[in-house]
Motif scaffolding. Sequence first.
Motif: not given
Length: 280
Positions: A153-165
């Motif tokens: 819902q929210e964590l993965i979109p944030a990781l994808e936005h910032f390029g965090i694995g």
Amino acid sequence: MDSADVYGGPQSPDMARGYGTSEEIIGRWLQKSGHRDDIVLATKLYQPMGTGPNDQRLSAYHIRRACEDSLRRLRTDHIDVYQMHHVDRATPVEEIWQAMEQLIASGKISYVGSSNFAGWDVTNSHLTGRARGGLGLVSEQSIYNLTNRAIEQELIPALEHFGIGLIPWSPLAAGVLAGRPAAGEDTVRRSQQSPEFERLSAPLAEYEALCSDLGHSPAAVAQAWLLHRPVVSTLIAGARTVSQLEAAVATLDITLDDATLVELNRIWPGPGTAPQSYAW
């Protein structure tokens, strides 16, 4: 190779005996094997390592001491990815980053990661680190598997936005996605997971049938599904035996086609991405 300073202990702040055992085992292996530069070495800090006020969390004081202790147990001079095991909202994020920056400057750690952070915790920490002139976060460890997809819902979109694995832990949902044990097989796991097997009996039956058609074990398919997710960098296999470790490594050779991914999504539906998942 991932660990944490608290692993090996009783997970209780008033019973510190045994803490650090996991790091000590890894340290002995590193020293004997000579393969230190062939692996990415990661460990974590935050959990209580004693009963004192500075024996836990993410104060600058504890970060410095915890890193020194981990380096000693790991028998190495640097940690590749130093991870915050949990978010510490009682310590200013600037203090945390100042301590991490000092460790990076001294060559004791190379990168900083997080674990069990919410999407906004990742955003706050990462942007603060970047604003101070650093890389920010490079990874996040979180629970993620076919039965638990809440972070979509929210964590993965944030990781994808910032390029965090993303580094998922509990990829087999504490053994549930390894399939239902046959009578007499792994009785400990069957007794521990019986409530979950009962609750998820319908999707598990469909899942096991699909895995049988694919010619792969349920555990292999569950881990292969994670490795097909673009945001996933690696996963915490949590193998207890050599055969389980070998099976986890073999998962790298499994390719799931689009039809299989669609079917897995039907059996184990995700929550969708916020806010569309609840407001649109």
